[in-house]
Design an enzyme around this catalytic site. Structure first.
Site, PDB file in Angstrom:
ATOM      1  N   ASP A  67       6.495  -4.648  -0.409  1.00 34.78           N
ATOM      2  CA  ASP A  67       5.902  -4.663  -0.920  1.00 34.78           C
ATOM      3  C   ASP A  67       6.629  -4.162  -1.884  1.00 34.78           C
ATOM      4  O   ASP A  67       8.142  -3.078  -1.425  1.00 34.78           O
ATOM      5  CB  ASP A  67       4.671  -3.548  -0.747  1.00 34.78           C
ATOM      6  CG  ASP A  67       4.572  -3.055   0.519  1.00 34.78           C
ATOM      7  OD1 ASP A  67       5.791  -2.930   1.018  1.00 34.78           O
ATOM      8  OD2 ASP A  67       3.605  -2.863   1.345  1.00 34.78           O
ATOM      9  N   ASN A 136      -5.723   3.290   7.429  1.00 34.09           N
ATOM     10  CA  ASN A 136      -7.025   2.432   7.184  1.00 34.09           C
ATOM     11  C   ASN A 136      -6.718   1.433   7.751  1.00 34.09           C
ATOM     12  O   ASN A 136      -7.955  -0.135   6.968  1.00 34.09           O
ATOM     13  CB  ASN A 136      -7.503   3.064   5.534  1.00 34.09           C
ATOM     14  CG  ASN A 136      -6.547   1.980   4.684  1.00 34.09           C
ATOM     15  OD1 ASN A 136      -5.061   1.393   5.456  1.00 34.09           O
ATOM     16  ND2 ASN A 136      -6.248   2.055   3.290  1.00 34.09           N
ATOM     17  N   HIS A 138      -4.873  -1.493   6.429  1.00 39.01           N
ATOM     18  CA  HIS A 138      -4.145  -1.913   5.680  1.00 39.01           C
ATOM     19  C   HIS A 138      -2.980  -2.804   5.899  1.00 39.01           C
ATOM     20  O   HIS A 138      -1.941  -2.134   7.182  1.00 39.01           O
ATOM     21  CB  HIS A 138      -4.223  -1.027   3.780  1.00 39.01           C
ATOM     22  CG  HIS A 138      -2.517  -0.177   4.162  1.00 39.01           C
ATOM     23  ND1 HIS A 138      -2.509   1.072   3.548  1.00 39.01           N
ATOM     24  CD2 HIS A 138      -1.522  -0.168   5.358  1.00 39.01           C
ATOM     25  CE1 HIS A 138      -1.850   2.022   2.988  1.00 39.01           C
ATOM     26  NE2 HIS A 138      -0.634   0.970   4.433  1.00 39.01           N
TER      27      HIS A 138
HETATM   28  C1  F6R Z   1       5.229  -0.391   4.788  1.00 38.70           C
HETATM   29  C2  F6R Z   1       4.128  -1.497   4.566  1.00 38.70           C
HETATM   30  C3  F6R Z   1       3.501  -0.592   5.241  1.00 38.70           C
HETATM   31  C4  F6R Z   1       2.896   0.032   6.152  1.00 38.70           C
HETATM   32  C5  F6R Z   1       2.326   1.102   7.011  1.00 38.70           C
HETATM   33  C6  F6R Z   1       2.587   2.066   7.647  1.00 38.70           C
HETATM   34  O1  F6R Z   1       6.054  -1.997   3.739  1.00 38.70           O
HETATM   35  O2  F6R Z   1       4.004  -2.669   3.821  1.00 38.70           O
HETATM   36  O3  F6R Z   1       2.330  -1.525   4.864  1.00 38.70           O
HETATM   37  O4  F6R Z   1       2.966  -0.247   6.843  1.00 38.70           O
HETATM   38  O5  F6R Z   1       1.762   2.005   5.536  1.00 38.70           O
HETATM   39  O6  F6R Z   1       3.355   3.078   7.734  1.00 38.70           O
HETATM   40  P1  F6R Z   1       3.687   3.952   8.982  1.00 38.70           P
HETATM   41  O7  F6R Z   1       4.984   3.575   9.670  1.00 38.70           O
HETATM   42  O8  F6R Z   1       5.119   4.950   7.576  1.00 38.70           O
HETATM   43  O9  F6R Z   1       2.740   4.714   9.570  1.00 38.70           O
END
Ligand code: F6R
Length: 241
Positions: A67, A136, A138
């Site tokens: 992303d 959440n 994702h």
């Molecule tokens: C990052 C991405 C997000 C993160 C997620 C967890 O490229 O796609 O889905 O993996 O938000 O973020 P952290 O690791 O910062 O808790």
């Protein structure tokens, strides 16, 4: 599905990095799907170390990132392209021509989504896709929704995601509100998926993702249907399993 429980963030990072390193060593022309965020930083540090100390060779590797924020130029220190250069690409012998990102600065961002989708389809899915897990549920920026979105698309970030990511920006107002993300279909086409999850604040969503019903309200729950997924988590994240 496999769940590997590590003592702490460092051990999680080493174990998950060794899965990626094995992929690179055994199939040197692998397509790696990569993630940003706090969770994989330690993993990337191990890959850089193994490249420098043991010659782990990235010269034939291709990458596709999950992303990118809409509207942040690649020189911006919070763009995901900058993150990847800073944490991995600038420190290993990856060919910049083999690095792929969605063009989230394009004037016609919908067209940029279609173009990135075509790049992903030309690879026929990543050999290994690395994921983090949002609070959440994702994965990529596939936020909780009524349906699973299959292809690359523009997504409106939820308040919870903006709140989680504001730590990287000078103020909440500076966090972009939209991103281009791989869809769930693109992610599920990967041959192998590795998810890194750390910290007690992820314990409830990890449990919901692994043990709860498969629902687009918890996007990561779809991973229960993937034939080769490994969660590498620390004890704090595993505390509710
Ligand atoms: C990052 C991405 C997000 C993160 C997620 C967890 O490229 O796609 O889905 O993996 O938000 O973020 P952290 O690791 O910062 O808790």
């Amino acid at each position: 599905m496999k769940v590997i429980i590590a003592k702490d963030y460092e051990e999680m990072s080493r174990k998950a990095a060794s899965i990626l390193a094995a992929q690179v060593a055994l199939k040197p022309d692998s397509v790696l799907g990569l993630a940003t965020g706090s969770s994989p930083i330690g993993l990337y540090k191990n890959l850089v170390r193994w490249h420098k100390e043991e010659g782990l060779d990235f010269s034939a590797i291709s990458t596709v990132n999950l992303d990118e924020y809409v509207g942040l130029p690649k020189e911006h220190d919070q763009s995901y392209r900058y993150f990847m250069n800073d944490n991995l690409f600038a420190h290993v012998n990856i060919d910049p021509a083999n690095v792929n990102f969605p063009d989230a600065m394009a004037e016609d961002v919908e067209k940029a989504c279609e173009e990135y989708n075509a790049v992903l389809e030309s690879f026929g899915g990543a050999d290994l896709q690395l994921l983090g897990l949002g609070h959440n549920g994702h994965i990529g920026f596939n936020e909780p929704a009524d349906d699973f979105c299959k292809k690359v698309h523009v997504t409106e970030l939820t308040d919870s995601t903006i709140d989680a990511n504001k730590r990287f920006f000078a103020s909440r107002e500076e966090v972009p509100t939209r991103a281009v993300t791989m869809g769930i279909g693109n992610i599920m086409k990967a041959k192998k998926i590795v998810v890194v999850v750390s910290g007690a604040d992820k314990a409830a969503i990890l449990k919901a993702s692994i043990c709860g019903p498969v629902t687009p309200a918890v996007p990561a729950s779809i991973l229960q249907f993937h034939p080769d997924v490994t969660f590498v988590v620390d004890e704090a994240a595993a505390s509710e399993l």
